[in-house]
Write a protein that holds these residues in place. Structure first.
Motif: not given
Length: 181
Positions: A115-122, A133-134, A139-142, A146-148
């Motif tokens: 959940a906290g891995d920005p690479l996994a976000t998309p 939940s992370m 939080i800021t990176k993810v 998400v917004k992008g």
């Protein structure tokens, strides 16, 4: 760790007993609190379609789900390299849980390293995850990621990833997607 319906129903019975006791003691409580379950082991993920009608939501605990899916002790230095939440089996289990929840009008959250891995976000967006939940440090990176992203692009990425055979392929696809977005 709930493994099946019997355990879930037992847990709900304990909750009802606690509510009854509060009522007897005249202690107010909210009867509208959502009650969900953690999906932390493969048996629960595999029967998510049976569990979903009985819960308000699911929360996927990726650290344990990965460990028990790939049968690797993440704390054992000799085999920890095999612990990988991009393993195709893990991704498919996550998809099964999210889809079962959706079919039943429920939402799905996730906690754990993935959940906290920005690479996994998309990928998680594309699979239809509703809540992350992370730790505070990610939080800021993810959130920025998400917004992008556009959901349709993430959904197409997730479909491609579900057809992949290795964690390495999945990681490369996510890295390429991140560079192009």
């Amino acid at each position: 760790m709930i493994s099946g319906l019997e355990e879930w129903r037992q847990a709900k019975a304990v909750l009802e007993q606690a509510k009854d006791q509060l009522g007897v003691e005249g202690i107010p409580y909210s009867n509208t609190v959502e009650v969900g379950m953690m999906i932390e082991i493969p048996s629960a993920a595999l029967i998510a379609d049976r569990l979903a009608p009985e819960v308000d939501f699911f929360s996927i605990g990726t650290n344990d789900l990965v460990q028990y899916t790939v049968a690797v002790d993440r704390m054992n230095e000799k085999v920890a390299y095999l612990y990988d939440y991009f393993h195709p089996a893990v991704i498919r289990l996550i998809k099964m849980v999210i889809d079962a929840a959706k079919r039943n009008g429920k939402w799905t959250g996730m906690c754990g390293s993935m959940a906290g891995d920005p690479l996994a976000t998309p990928l998680l967006l594309g699979l239809g995850l509703h809540e992350w939940s992370m730790g505070a440090s990610t939080i800021t990176k993810v959130k920025k990621r998400v917004k992008g992203f556009e959901y349709s692009a993430c959904a197409a990425l997730a479909e491609r990833i579900l057809a992949m055979d290795t964690a390495e392929e999945i990681r490369h696809a996510l890295e390429a997607f991140s560079l192009s977005s």
